[in-house]
Design an enzyme around this catalytic site. Structure first.
Site, PDB file in Angstrom:
ATOM      1  N   GLY A  38     117.444   3.997 -32.892  1.00 57.73           N
ATOM      2  CA  GLY A  38     116.160   3.949 -32.518  1.00 57.73           C
ATOM      3  C   GLY A  38     116.141   5.223 -31.809  1.00 57.73           C
TER       4      GLY A  38
ATOM      5  N   GLN B 143     112.307   8.011 -26.917  1.00 56.44           N
ATOM      6  CA  GLN B 143     112.627   8.815 -25.910  1.00 56.44           C
ATOM      7  C   GLN B 143     113.919   8.591 -25.630  1.00 56.44           C
ATOM      8  OE1 GLN B 143     110.441   9.842 -24.803  1.00 56.44           O
ATOM      9  NE2 GLN B 143     109.071   9.929 -23.656  1.00 56.44           N
TER      10      GLN B 143
ATOM     11  N   GLY C  72     116.344   8.055 -27.628  1.00 56.97           N
ATOM     12  CA  GLY C  72     117.421   8.592 -29.021  1.00 56.97           C
ATOM     13  C   GLY C  72     117.534   9.472 -29.347  1.00 56.97           C
TER      14      GLY C  72
ATOM     15  N   ASP D 164     115.513   4.818 -37.339  1.00 53.85           N
ATOM     16  CA  ASP D 164     114.291   3.907 -36.952  1.00 53.85           C
ATOM     17  C   ASP D 164     113.385   2.921 -37.832  1.00 53.85           C
ATOM     18  OD1 ASP D 164     113.008   4.842 -33.863  1.00 53.85           O
ATOM     19  OD2 ASP D 164     111.790   3.692 -34.831  1.00 53.85           O
TER      20      ASP D 164
ATOM     21  N   ARG E 291     110.069  -0.549 -20.234  1.00 53.47           N
ATOM     22  CA  ARG E 291     109.070  -0.826 -19.304  1.00 53.47           C
ATOM     23  C   ARG E 291     108.505  -0.085 -19.263  1.00 53.47           C
ATOM     24  NH1 ARG E 291     111.994  -2.065 -14.085  1.00 53.47           N
ATOM     25  NH2 ARG E 291     113.653  -0.107 -14.162  1.00 53.47           N
TER      26      ARG E 291
ATOM     27  N   ARG F 101     113.253  -5.575 -15.534  1.00 50.74           N
ATOM     28  CA  ARG F 101     114.008  -4.941 -17.110  1.00 50.74           C
ATOM     29  C   ARG F 101     113.848  -6.290 -17.962  1.00 50.74           C
ATOM     30  NH1 ARG F 101     116.831  -2.701 -13.525  1.00 50.74           N
ATOM     31  NH2 ARG F 101     116.973  -0.586 -13.510  1.00 50.74           N
TER      32      ARG F 101
ATOM     33  N   ASN G  13     112.896  -7.676 -27.260  1.00 53.89           N
ATOM     34  CA  ASN G  13     114.332  -7.484 -27.196  1.00 53.89           C
ATOM     35  C   ASN G  13     115.341  -7.990 -28.313  1.00 53.89           C
ATOM     36  OD1 ASN G  13     112.539  -4.929 -26.313  1.00 53.89           O
ATOM     37  ND2 ASN G  13     113.851  -4.305 -24.906  1.00 53.89           N
TER      38      ASN G  13
ATOM     39  N   HIS H 248     122.911  -4.592 -14.843  1.00 48.25           N
ATOM     40  CA  HIS H 248     122.054  -3.440 -14.238  1.00 48.25           C
ATOM     41  C   HIS H 248     120.625  -4.623 -13.773  1.00 48.25           C
ATOM     42  CE1 HIS H 248     120.286   0.085 -15.341  1.00 48.25           C
ATOM     43  NE2 HIS H 248     119.730  -0.123 -16.177  1.00 48.25           N
TER      44      HIS H 248
HETATM   45  O1  TXD Z   1     120.933   2.822 -18.642  1.00 47.52           O
HETATM   46  C1  TXD Z   1     120.312   1.755 -19.338  1.00 47.52           C
HETATM   47  N1  TXD Z   1     120.751   0.919 -19.994  1.00 47.52           N
HETATM   48  C2  TXD Z   1     118.572   2.409 -19.462  1.00 47.52           C
HETATM   49  C3  TXD Z   1     118.408   1.566 -20.616  1.00 47.52           C
HETATM   50  C4  TXD Z   1     117.744   2.889 -18.321  1.00 47.52           C
HETATM   51  C5  TXD Z   1     117.317   3.298 -19.249  1.00 47.52           C
HETATM   52  C6  TXD Z   1     115.899   2.694 -20.036  1.00 47.52           C
HETATM   53  N2  TXD Z   1     116.721   1.941 -20.754  1.00 47.52           N
HETATM   54  C7  TXD Z   1     115.929   0.826 -22.178  1.00 47.52           C
HETATM   55  O2  TXD Z   1     116.080   1.545 -23.545  1.00 47.52           O
HETATM   56  C8  TXD Z   1     114.477   0.474 -22.021  1.00 47.52           C
HETATM   57  O3  TXD Z   1     114.494  -0.333 -21.647  1.00 47.52           O
HETATM   58  C9  TXD Z   1     114.662  -0.097 -23.589  1.00 47.52           C
HETATM   59  O4  TXD Z   1     115.323  -1.644 -23.966  1.00 47.52           O
HETATM   60  C10 TXD Z   1     115.315   1.031 -24.246  1.00 47.52           C
HETATM   61  C11 TXD Z   1     115.563   2.825 -25.250  1.00 47.52           C
HETATM   62  O5  TXD Z   1     114.280   3.315 -24.194  1.00 47.52           O
HETATM   63  P1  TXD Z   1     113.177   4.369 -24.933  1.00 47.52           P
HETATM   64  O6  TXD Z   1     112.612   4.710 -23.863  1.00 47.52           O
HETATM   65  O7  TXD Z   1     113.863   5.303 -25.613  1.00 47.52           O
HETATM   66  O8  TXD Z   1     112.183   3.527 -25.508  1.00 47.52           O
HETATM   67  P2  TXD Z   1     111.556   4.121 -26.481  1.00 47.52           P
HETATM   68  O9  TXD Z   1     110.993   5.654 -26.387  1.00 47.52           O
HETATM   69  O10 TXD Z   1     109.878   2.915 -27.238  1.00 47.52           O
HETATM   70  O11 TXD Z   1     112.916   4.104 -28.033  1.00 47.52           O
HETATM   71  C12 TXD Z   1     111.992   2.550 -29.045  1.00 47.52           C
HETATM   72  C13 TXD Z   1     112.518   2.891 -29.924  1.00 47.52           C
HETATM   73  C14 TXD Z   1     111.559   3.207 -31.490  1.00 47.52           C
HETATM   74  O12 TXD Z   1     111.261   4.700 -31.316  1.00 47.52           O
HETATM   75  C15 TXD Z   1     111.094   2.423 -32.011  1.00 47.52           C
HETATM   76  O13 TXD Z   1     110.399   2.488 -32.628  1.00 47.52           O
HETATM   77  C16 TXD Z   1     112.250   1.612 -31.881  1.00 47.52           C
HETATM   78  O14 TXD Z   1     112.700   1.672 -30.905  1.00 47.52           O
HETATM   79  N3  TXD Z   1     112.405   0.327 -32.631  1.00 47.52           N
HETATM   80  C17 TXD Z   1     113.094   0.215 -33.262  1.00 47.52           C
HETATM   81  N4  TXD Z   1     114.636   0.453 -33.729  1.00 47.52           N
HETATM   82  C18 TXD Z   1     115.476  -0.176 -35.011  1.00 47.52           C
HETATM   83  N5  TXD Z   1     115.987  -1.364 -34.884  1.00 47.52           N
HETATM   84  C19 TXD Z   1     114.194  -1.948 -34.906  1.00 47.52           C
HETATM   85  N6  TXD Z   1     113.725  -2.995 -35.418  1.00 47.52           N
HETATM   86  C20 TXD Z   1     113.061  -0.662 -33.997  1.00 47.52           C
HETATM   87  N7  TXD Z   1     112.018  -1.513 -32.915  1.00 47.52           N
HETATM   88  C21 TXD Z   1     112.029  -0.956 -32.382  1.00 47.52           C
END
Ligand code: TXD
EC number: 1.1.1.37
Length: 318
Positions: free
Chosen positions: A10, A13, A15, A34, A83, A89, A96, A176
């Protein structure tokens, strides 16, 4: 001696911040994966080009191929949607789950000896799914939520009391979600019980309790507070730093005691579910789950939080 290898699944943001923190701290060589072409490559090139300024020297690679995560020591998963304002969540579970299924299969095939830290939401359910699909032992598939939830709680307390955030020790347990359990009784400022300091400040136990209740409520809703402000995503600096604390403890075999989403087999009265509890993190991942006594009120809050986790996890029908 071979360098450690950290793979980040991933490249959004969280990542991106994870990759930068790994580089700044020279935790090891880093691969950012990604599915979006160019995104991980672009971010890693961007970070790598500032190595001469920041003074780090590690290999950074962006990729769309799972083969590149081969031989990873640690894999941190943030793949999945975040979200939007108004969403819980749990609303992310359907989309997801599909993403996590693909990701876990990739990890199973290419990094079978790694320790996996899941960050994607809904956290407790995504860790459960990741463990089921990889089939890795429970100590090697864990989730990050509690380090951040506890940090938020500690920050609110420090701001309220006008003391350094470094001197507050706070911990949250449970899932969480909105029912997480900030543990007031075990929270202190340099060892001094927090309620004693609030009572000194306000001169009344009732007022101290009211102020603490507001901080507990804010902690439970802290993720949503950031989402409402950002409007296009969720917190990303803080979850990244929190996962790095866990990864550092594992890579350095530090045995830090960190609130971790761990698979419970009887601890705290929970059997067969992933829930946040304090764990010793070392080279084997979770090396020990730390148990301690909850009073009746704390146990009731824990039970409520666990019931919410169970409802969600059972809905996946794994
Ligand atoms: O404390 C915690 N656990 C959290 C969790 C706190 C805040 C946010 N949290 C969760 O992390 C949030 O609810 C999301 O489910 C994840 C990732 O959050 P982020 O802000 O990094 O989301 P982005 O910016 O949308 O990035 C997700 C990336 C994006 O680049 C997609 O292209 C990629 O995931 N993506 C994939 N990567 C690999 N494989 C697949 N299949 C895939 N699908 C989407």
């Amino acid at each position: 001696m071979a360098r450690k290898k950290i793979s980040l699944i991933g490249g959004g943001q969280i990542g991106g911040v994870l990759a930068q923190l790994c580089a700044l701290r020279e935790l090891g060589d880093v691969v950012l994966f990604d599915i979006v072409e160019g995104l991980p490559q672009g971010k890693m090139l961007d970070i790598a080009e500032v190595g001469p300024v920041d003074g780090f020297d590690v290999n950074l690679k962006g990729t769309n191929s799972y083969e590149d995560i081969k031989d990873s020591d640690i894999v941190i998963v943030t793949a999945g949607l975040p979200r939007k304002p108004g969403m819980s969540r749990d609303d992310l579970i359907e989309v997801n789950s599909k993403i996590m299924t693909q990701v876990a299969e990739g990890i199973k095939q290419y990094a079978p000896n790694s320790i996996v830290i899941v960050i994607s939401n809904p956290l407790d359910a995504m860790v459960t799914l990741c463990q089921k699909i990889t089939g890795f032992p429970y100590n090697r598939v864990i989730g990050q939520a509690g380090v951040l939830d506890s940090s938020r709680f500690a920050a609110f307390i420090a701001w309220e009391l006008g003391v350094s955030v470094k001197d507050v020790v706070a911990m949250t347990l449970g899932g969480h979600g909105d029912d997480m359990v900030p543990l007031v009784r075990y929270t202190s400022v340099c060892g001094i019980p927090v309620m004693e300091l609030l009572e000194q400040k306000y001169g009344s136990a009732a007022k101290a309790k009211e102020v603490m209740e507001a901080m507990v409520k804010r902690t439970r809703g802290a993720g949503g507070e950031v989402v409402a402000l950002l409007k296009t995503g969720s917190a990303f600096y803080s979850p990244a730093s929190s996962a790095i604390a866990m990864a550092e403890s594992i890579l350095g075999d530090q045995k830090r005691v960190l609130p971790t989403c761990a698979y419970l087999q009887g601890e705290f009265g929970v059997n067969g579910y992933y829930v946040g509890v304090p764990c010793v993190l070392g080279e084997k991942g979770i090396e020990r789950i730390i148990q301690f006594k909850l009073d009746a009120e704390e146990q009731a809050m824990m039970d409520k939080s666990v019931a919410a986790v169970k409802g969600l996890v059972d809905s996946m029908k794994l």
